[in-house]
Design a protein around this motif. Structure first.
Motif, PDB file in Angstrom:
ATOM      1  N   VAL A  26       0.758  -1.126  -0.031  1.00  0.00           N
ATOM      2  CA  VAL A  26       0.020  -0.065   0.025  1.00  0.00           C
ATOM      3  C   VAL A  26       0.865   1.168   0.068  1.00  0.00           C
ATOM      4  O   VAL A  26       0.750   2.186  -0.732  1.00  0.00           O
ATOM      5  N   ARG A  27       1.679   1.003   0.733  1.00  0.00           N
ATOM      6  CA  ARG A  27       2.704   2.286   0.961  1.00  0.00           C
ATOM      7  C   ARG A  27       3.493   2.653  -0.450  1.00  0.00           C
ATOM      8  O   ARG A  27       3.684   3.590  -0.852  1.00  0.00           O
ATOM      9  N   ALA A  28       4.175   1.611  -0.960  1.00  0.00           N
ATOM     10  CA  ALA A  28       4.607   1.504  -2.204  1.00  0.00           C
ATOM     11  C   ALA A  28       3.741   2.143  -3.385  1.00  0.00           C
ATOM     12  O   ALA A  28       4.191   2.876  -4.192  1.00  0.00           O
ATOM     13  N   GLU A  29       2.703   1.546  -3.344  1.00  0.00           N
ATOM     14  CA  GLU A  29       1.667   2.097  -4.451  1.00  0.00           C
ATOM     15  C   GLU A  29       1.158   3.588  -4.351  1.00  0.00           C
ATOM     16  O   GLU A  29       1.113   4.401  -5.079  1.00  0.00           O
ATOM     17  N   LEU A  30       1.033   3.999  -2.893  1.00  0.00           N
ATOM     18  CA  LEU A  30       1.002   5.459  -2.712  1.00  0.00           C
ATOM     19  C   LEU A  30       2.069   6.238  -3.482  1.00  0.00           C
ATOM     20  O   LEU A  30       2.061   7.296  -3.886  1.00  0.00           O
ATOM     21  N   LEU A  31       3.272   6.072  -2.890  1.00  0.00           N
ATOM     22  CA  LEU A  31       4.541   6.445  -3.432  1.00  0.00           C
ATOM     23  C   LEU A  31       4.675   6.590  -4.739  1.00  0.00           C
ATOM     24  O   LEU A  31       4.731   7.672  -5.473  1.00  0.00           O
ATOM     25  N   ASN A  32       4.270   5.454  -5.460  1.00  0.00           N
ATOM     26  CA  ASN A  32       4.386   5.336  -6.850  1.00  0.00           C
ATOM     27  C   ASN A  32       3.360   6.299  -7.598  1.00  0.00           C
ATOM     28  O   ASN A  32       3.596   7.065  -8.541  1.00  0.00           O
ATOM     29  N   GLY A  33       2.008   6.425  -6.876  1.00  0.00           N
ATOM     30  CA  GLY A  33       1.124   7.266  -7.556  1.00  0.00           C
ATOM     31  C   GLY A  33       1.404   8.832  -7.299  1.00  0.00           C
ATOM     32  O   GLY A  33       1.311   9.745  -8.298  1.00  0.00           O
ATOM     33  N   ARG A  34       1.934   9.084  -6.306  1.00  0.00           N
ATOM     34  CA  ARG A  34       2.714  10.330  -6.059  1.00  0.00           C
ATOM     35  C   ARG A  34       3.555  10.840  -7.146  1.00  0.00           C
ATOM     36  O   ARG A  34       3.618  11.977  -7.392  1.00  0.00           O
ATOM     37  N   VAL A  35       4.585   9.972  -7.167  1.00  0.00           N
ATOM     38  CA  VAL A  35       5.783  10.144  -7.985  1.00  0.00           C
ATOM     39  C   VAL A  35       5.105  10.455  -9.632  1.00  0.00           C
ATOM     40  O   VAL A  35       5.742  11.507 -10.390  1.00  0.00           O
ATOM     41  N   ALA A  36       4.133   9.627  -9.960  1.00  0.00           N
ATOM     42  CA  ALA A  36       3.395   9.566 -11.225  1.00  0.00           C
ATOM     43  C   ALA A  36       2.905  11.101 -11.610  1.00  0.00           C
ATOM     44  O   ALA A  36       3.022  11.721 -12.511  1.00  0.00           O
ATOM     45  N   MET A  37       2.125  11.455 -10.568  1.00  0.00           N
ATOM     46  CA  MET A  37       1.570  12.808 -10.378  1.00  0.00           C
ATOM     47  C   MET A  37       2.435  14.055 -10.613  1.00  0.00           C
ATOM     48  O   MET A  37       2.298  15.014 -11.395  1.00  0.00           O
ATOM     49  N   LEU A  38       3.475  13.769  -9.824  1.00  0.00           N
ATOM     50  CA  LEU A  38       4.544  14.821  -9.979  1.00  0.00           C
ATOM     51  C   LEU A  38       5.382  14.937 -11.310  1.00  0.00           C
ATOM     52  O   LEU A  38       5.504  16.263 -11.754  1.00  0.00           O
ATOM     53  N   GLY A  39       5.542  13.825 -11.882  1.00  0.00           N
ATOM     54  CA  GLY A  39       5.921  13.765 -13.295  1.00  0.00           C
ATOM     55  C   GLY A  39       5.245  14.422 -13.994  1.00  0.00           C
ATOM     56  O   GLY A  39       5.629  14.971 -15.160  1.00  0.00           O
ATOM     57  N   PHE A  40       3.896  14.068 -13.976  1.00  0.00           N
ATOM     58  CA  PHE A  40       2.715  14.725 -14.946  1.00  0.00           C
ATOM     59  C   PHE A  40       2.969  16.252 -14.905  1.00  0.00           C
ATOM     60  O   PHE A  40       2.804  16.817 -15.587  1.00  0.00           O
ATOM     61  N   VAL A  41       2.932  16.646 -13.594  1.00  0.00           N
ATOM     62  CA  VAL A  41       2.702  18.222 -13.439  1.00  0.00           C
ATOM     63  C   VAL A  41       3.873  18.893 -13.825  1.00  0.00           C
ATOM     64  O   VAL A  41       4.104  19.907 -14.521  1.00  0.00           O
ATOM     65  N   ILE A  42       5.087  18.204 -13.596  1.00  0.00           N
ATOM     66  CA  ILE A  42       6.742  18.762 -14.342  1.00  0.00           C
ATOM     67  C   ILE A  42       6.524  18.750 -15.669  1.00  0.00           C
ATOM     68  O   ILE A  42       6.932  19.585 -16.565  1.00  0.00           O
ATOM     69  N   GLY A  43       5.886  17.629 -16.432  1.00  0.00           N
ATOM     70  CA  GLY A  43       5.777  17.583 -18.140  1.00  0.00           C
ATOM     71  C   GLY A  43       4.908  18.879 -18.467  1.00  0.00           C
ATOM     72  O   GLY A  43       5.186  19.610 -19.429  1.00  0.00           O
ATOM     73  N   VAL A  44       3.763  19.071 -17.638  1.00  0.00           N
ATOM     74  CA  VAL A  44       2.830  20.162 -18.316  1.00  0.00           C
ATOM     75  C   VAL A  44       3.343  21.606 -17.970  1.00  0.00           C
ATOM     76  O   VAL A  44       3.426  22.171 -18.629  1.00  0.00           O
ATOM     77  N   LEU A  45       4.119  21.642 -16.765  1.00  0.00           N
ATOM     78  CA  LEU A  45       4.763  23.101 -16.498  1.00  0.00           C
ATOM     79  C   LEU A  45       5.876  23.238 -17.631  1.00  0.00           C
ATOM     80  O   LEU A  45       6.030  24.474 -18.069  1.00  0.00           O
ATOM     81  N   THR A  46       6.695  22.063 -18.090  1.00  0.00           N
ATOM     82  CA  THR A  46       7.613  22.228 -18.932  1.00  0.00           C
ATOM     83  C   THR A  46       6.925  22.603 -20.454  1.00  0.00           C
ATOM     84  O   THR A  46       7.660  23.431 -21.346  1.00  0.00           O
ATOM     85  N   GLU A  47       5.863  21.872 -20.765  1.00  0.00           N
ATOM     86  CA  GLU A  47       5.318  22.322 -21.833  1.00  0.00           C
ATOM     87  C   GLU A  47       4.726  23.710 -21.874  1.00  0.00           C
ATOM     88  O   GLU A  47       4.783  24.464 -22.934  1.00  0.00           O
ATOM     89  N   ALA A  48       4.109  24.160 -20.674  1.00  0.00           N
ATOM     90  CA  ALA A  48       3.844  25.635 -20.559  1.00  0.00           C
ATOM     91  C   ALA A  48       4.936  26.669 -20.903  1.00  0.00           C
ATOM     92  O   ALA A  48       4.852  27.601 -21.620  1.00  0.00           O
ATOM     93  N   LEU A  49       6.247  26.130 -20.407  1.00  0.00           N
ATOM     94  CA  LEU A  49       7.244  27.242 -20.440  1.00  0.00           C
ATOM     95  C   LEU A  49       8.034  27.169 -21.874  1.00  0.00           C
ATOM     96  O   LEU A  49       8.468  28.243 -22.176  1.00  0.00           O
ATOM     97  N   THR A  50       8.011  25.963 -22.354  1.00  0.00           N
ATOM     98  CA  THR A  50       8.605  25.935 -23.639  1.00  0.00           C
ATOM     99  C   THR A  50       7.762  26.015 -24.748  1.00  0.00           C
ATOM    100  O   THR A  50       8.478  26.229 -26.193  1.00  0.00           O
ATOM    101  N   GLY A  51       6.497  25.637 -24.577  1.00  0.00           N
ATOM    102  CA  GLY A  51       5.718  25.741 -25.909  1.00  0.00           C
ATOM    103  C   GLY A  51       5.841  24.513 -26.620  1.00  0.00           C
ATOM    104  O   GLY A  51       5.047  24.167 -27.567  1.00  0.00           O
TER     105      GLY A  51
END
Length: 66
Positions: A26-51
């Motif tokens: 359960v703890r491993a899956e929570l961490l996995n989900g949080r890291v995936a959400m963080l990666g998605f947000v970083i990707g969207v922010l990078t897309e917004a900054l670079t176009g």
């Protein structure tokens, strides 16, 4: 100890091990989900900054294009 007591002790040990494994999963899956959400947000922010979209970011990084 008699065999009934030994079997019961083994059952308790197995039950405890299964519970610990479940809690770790359960703890491993929570961490996995949080890291995936963080990666998605970083990707969207990078897309917004670079176009550039996520796919072009990956392709440019691999091909070395700007």
């Amino acid at each position: 100890m008699d065999s009934t007591s030994t079997k019961q002790d083994a059952w308790f040990q197995d039950a405890a091990a299964a519970q610990i494994k479940g809690e770790r999963m359960v703890r491993a899956e929570l961490l996995n989900g949080r890291v995936a959400m963080l990666g998605f947000v970083i990707g969207v922010l990078t897309e917004a900054l670079t176009g550039h979209g996520i796919l072009s970011q990956i392709t440019f990084g691999v091909l070395g294009l700007s």
